[in-house]
Design a protein around this motif. Structure first.
Motif, PDB file in Angstrom:
ATOM      1  N   THR A   1      32.965 -24.194  -3.649  1.00  0.00           N
ATOM      2  CA  THR A   1      34.112 -24.784  -4.331  1.00  0.00           C
ATOM      3  C   THR A   1      34.140 -24.266  -5.757  1.00  0.00           C
TER       4      THR A   1
ATOM      5  N   GLN B   1      37.724 -29.269  -3.708  1.00  0.00           N
ATOM      6  CA  GLN B   1      36.819 -30.313  -3.259  1.00  0.00           C
ATOM      7  C   GLN B   1      36.460 -30.054  -1.802  1.00  0.00           C
TER       8      GLN B   1
ATOM      9  N   SER C   1      28.780 -24.851  -5.953  1.00  0.00           N
ATOM     10  CA  SER C   1      29.861 -25.414  -6.763  1.00  0.00           C
ATOM     11  C   SER C   1      29.972 -24.647  -8.067  1.00  0.00           C
TER      12      SER C   1
ATOM     13  N   GLY D   1      34.515 -27.607  -9.368  1.00  0.00           N
ATOM     14  CA  GLY D   1      34.425 -27.859  -7.941  1.00  0.00           C
ATOM     15  C   GLY D   1      33.468 -29.000  -7.603  1.00  0.00           C
ATOM     16  N   GLN D   2      33.854 -29.740  -6.567  1.00  0.00           N
ATOM     17  CA  GLN D   2      32.999 -30.824  -6.074  1.00  0.00           C
ATOM     18  C   GLN D   2      32.641 -30.533  -4.630  1.00  0.00           C
ATOM     19  N   ASN D   3      31.379 -30.571  -4.333  1.00  0.00           N
ATOM     20  CA  ASN D   3      30.892 -30.174  -3.031  1.00  0.00           C
ATOM     21  C   ASN D   3      30.003 -31.264  -2.474  1.00  0.00           C
TER      22      ASN D   3
ATOM     23  N   CYS E   1      30.691 -28.841 -12.584  1.00  0.00           N
ATOM     24  CA  CYS E   1      30.856 -29.015 -11.156  1.00  0.00           C
ATOM     25  C   CYS E   1      29.863 -30.056 -10.638  1.00  0.00           C
TER      26      CYS E   1
END
Lengths: 263, 482
Positions: free
Chosen positions: B336, B341, B365, B369-371, B401
């Motif tokens: 991400t 997401q 990430s 971004g969020q993973n 992130c």
């Protein structure tokens, strides 16, 4: 080869190097010793161009170029090699692949054709033989799961393959048992050559039992506090660093056994 | 540290390379969803009555269901009435009979995507069933497959030509009302792929489908069904891309795999749906239900996914290990960047004796971004000697992130062995500097480090796709080079 003049550097706003001077000629081996916190590792990192090490004054000339103007990867491509005190693990990246990428990046920089994997492997096998390193090292990921001794040997192996003009070995002896120390020292000795300069950064004299330096410098308080021949290292081993700090800062280009700190 | 990271981040602000729109007249249904729309889809596809009833049953249940919000995702409300549920290139009236008859613009599109059907299929020995919007436009190698007895066709064709197989297996792994998005798919699915490998046949080539959402405001709802009869083997790869658009597009697919006695299915996905721009505008909502059923003894199902796209990814390819000694595997790389997401992972449901499962998940990430990894390992009462190994690694690039791990473990049999390992690391300034100091450029260093991190997963992909996945990861991570 390397000319450092009045170099000042700080880390996180804290001044570490406070006017360091050093001249290293081609083919010379210099040892830089000093107590913990004297700035030894900072020197290596500044020369290699690591982020976070801010040069606040002075100059560094390397092979006639202003070293401080170059990006870290350019310095490497120009033949400056730093053997890390703590070699970094890169999981999943094959050691041979990594080293070939490095060598080819440097060859490209020099305008030489890149080596294909066959030619590279041949080169690598020759170097392994010279350094007496098992080729098991080739199949593993970069430093991943290596013992302390293996990591340091891997640094020397990389140095052998990359054939730098100036190698800075940052505490390469730390954490090694006597056999590993001998092996690493032997590796370094084999790489001594008239057109390669080596700077050994070390806390202990014992490495110098196996690699005889041309010059020994003592780093204290962010400056070269004393310089001399191999005898200076022996004196440090016997008397510790306290006499230097008590005696203040100075520089002596004396003969081997007569080095003293100026008051 | 901070400067090194911001440098990395700058390089990460890559541009989406598949953002072009193909100018083809589309024959679409007007936006909106009701029973008439579903009937219209069914009529256009000349479907039998049972299938229409099946769709309507799913739809009626869907109306009573609620959108799930348990995932670690921020989702803007979706207006299901604003979506058009069917779109196909106009030229469908006289559907191309061979690749030569396919609209050159379509082929051009595939070329831009890196799927030159002619060349690639022949050179690589890959049979490609290309889905453009909702209708399959060309299938290569159908003849060769036919000789082996393998059926590989669009879902619509399967409904016409092999209705008994479709009827037997459709919804047998993912019930039509399994979850909110699966129910929606069951109601409105437009096309997809169908694979049937007869008893004892080893499918002679990798099967591959490329999906692409083209028309604006069309959701894509494909349905994939893979059936491997006793002692057979098949490897299937799907690749996905979509053009750049400001609005969010919905993609709610369902994939069902059925592996019978001693059969093996490898299912690999390289997903590069449009992720939205640097501010998080646009991008695909990828809400997918994928499930494999090891229905009989010694069956084996392996999911491999490389997820670099979509604004939001919500998917959990799962294995139901029903047969004794059956094996389920899940290998995943999810990346991400910017505002993407992902909430992804797997479910391994152990029911048979001595069933084994392995989960290797790599989350990367970058940007904001969020993973999230979310995985369930469930061992039922009868699953004597079941074993699971889970390894879940996260890599963070930059400081804004996030990586999250939600493992769920439910064990009802005391002989089970379940292992879970998790690590989180930041792409080290250390690692980066180490590479630079050896003369390797920053960009090469980042891709080398990320590639190394993903190696365990990449080596599960068929060779040519591993190369592609690696390239995709580099594109997703690279800046405007330099």
């Amino acid at each position: 080869m390397l000319s450092i003049k009045a170099l000042q550097a700080s880390v996180d706003g804290k001044s570490i190097l406070k006017g360091l001077d050093l001249e290293v000629g081609a083919g010379e081996v210099h040892a830089i010793m000093g107590p913990n916190g004297s700035g030894k590792s900072t020197l290596g990192n500044v020369l290699a161009g690591r982020e976070g090490y801010e040069v606040t004054g002075g100059s560094v000339t390397y092979q006639g170029k202003d070293l401080l103007e170059l990006e870290p990867e350019e310095r490497a491509c120009e033949g400056l090699f730093l053997a890390f005190q703590y070699p970094v693990e890169i999981p999943g990246v094959n050691n041979t692949y990594f080293l070939r990428a490095a060598l080819n990046a440097q060859r490209k920089h020099r305008g030489e054709p890149e080596l294909d994997s066959v030619a590279f492997l041949k080169l690598v096998r020759e170097k392994l033989k010279v350094l007496d390193i098992s080729d098991d090292l080739l199949h593993r990921a970069v430093n991943e799961g290596f013992s302390g001794g293996e990591k340091k040997r891997n640094e020397i192996f990389q140095m052998a393959v990359l054939e730098p003009q100036l190698a800075i070995l940052d505490e390469t002896d730390s954490g090694l048992d006597i056999d590993a120390l001998k092996a690493v020292a032997e590796g370094v000795n084999r790489l001594r050559s008239p057109d390669r300069s080596i700077v050994l950064v070390t806390h202990y004299q014992r490495l110098l039992d196996y690699i005889e330096p041309d010059k020994v410098h003592v780093l204290a308080g962010g400056r070269i506090a004393a310089s001399g021949g191999p005898g200076l290292a022996k004196r440090l081993e016997e008397e510790g660093y306290q006499w230097l700090e008590d005696g203040g800062i100075g520089s002596v280009d004396g003969e081997a056994d007569k080095a003293t700190a100026t008051a | 540290m901070s400067t090194a990271n911001s440098e990395v981040e700058r390089r990460l602000e890559g541009r989406y390379k598949h953002g072009f729109v193909t100018d083809i007249e589309a024959d679409s249904l007007p936006p909106g969803l009701n029973e008439d729309v579903i009937a219209a889809i069914s009529v256009r596809k000349n479907e039998p009555q049972w299938l229409l009833d099946w769709r309507l049953g799913a739809y009626r249940k869907w109306l009573k269901m609620r959108e799930p919000h348990w995932a670690h995702l921020e989702i803007d409300p979706i207006d299901f009435q604003a979506i058009s549920y069917f779109s196909q290139p106009k030229s469908d009236k006289d559907r191309p009979q061979s690749l030569d008859e396919v609209d050159p613009k379509l082929l051009e599109t595939y070329d831009k995507l890196g799927v030159p059907l002619h060349e690639r299929a022949k050179l690589a020995g890959v049979a490609v069933d290309a889905v453009f919007d909702s209708v399959s436009v060309g299938t290569t190698f159908k003849e060769e497959l036919k000789k082996a007895g393998v059926i590989f066709c669009s879902f619509s064709e399967a409904v016409q030509d092999h209705p008994e197989l479709v009827r037997k297996y459709l919804g047998s792994v993912v019930p039509r009302v399994d979850n909110y998005f699966a129910a929606l798919n069951s109601a409105v699915f437009s096309d997809g792929s169908f694979v049937y490998v007869p008893k004892g046949v080893r499918c002679p080539m990798e099967l591959s489908t490329y999906f692409r959402i083209n028309a604006a405001e069309t959701g894509q709802f494909e349905r994939t069904l893979v059936v491997a009869e006793e002692g057979s083997y098949v490897s299937y790869l799907e690749g996905c891309t979509a053009p750049m658009r400001d609005e969010n597009q919905l993609h709610a697919a369902v994939v069902e795999l059925v592996a019978l006695k001693d059969a093996e299915i490898k299912y690999s996905t390289v997903q590069n749906w449009y992720p939205g721009d640097e501010e998080g505008k646009g991008g695909i909502y990828n809400f997918v239900t994928k499930r494999g059923d090891c229905r009989e003894d010694n069956a084996r199902i392996s999911w491999t996914q490389v997820e670099t796209g979509s604004a939001i990814t919500w998917k959990y390819p799962s294995c139901v290990l029903r047969g004794d000694n059956s094996v389920g595997e899940f290998y995943s790389v999810a990346l991400t960047n910017n505002y993407q997401q992902a909430d992804t992972g797997t479910k391994m449901i152990h029911m048979g004796r001595n069933t084994r499962s392995k989960i290797i998940s790599k989350g990367i990430s970058a940007g904001r971004g969020q993973n999230a990894y979310r995985g369930l390992v469930k061992v039922g009462k009868g699953a004597e000697g079941a074993r699971n190994f889970t390894q879940c690694d996260s890599m963070l690039i930059g400081k804004r992130c996030g990586a999250h791990t939600f493992p769920y473990i439910e064990v009802q049999n005391p002989t089970a062995k379940v292992e879970h390992e998790a690590t989180t690391s930041r792409i080290g300034e250390d690692q980066l500097f180490y590479c630079l100091q050896r003369g390797i450029s920053e960009e090469d260093a980042v891709s080398m480090i990320v590639d190394g991190f993903c190696k365990q997963v990449f080596r599960e992909l068929p060779m040519e796709f591993a190369v592609e996945a690696k390239a995709l990861l580099e594109i997703s991570l690279e800046g405007a080079v330099g």
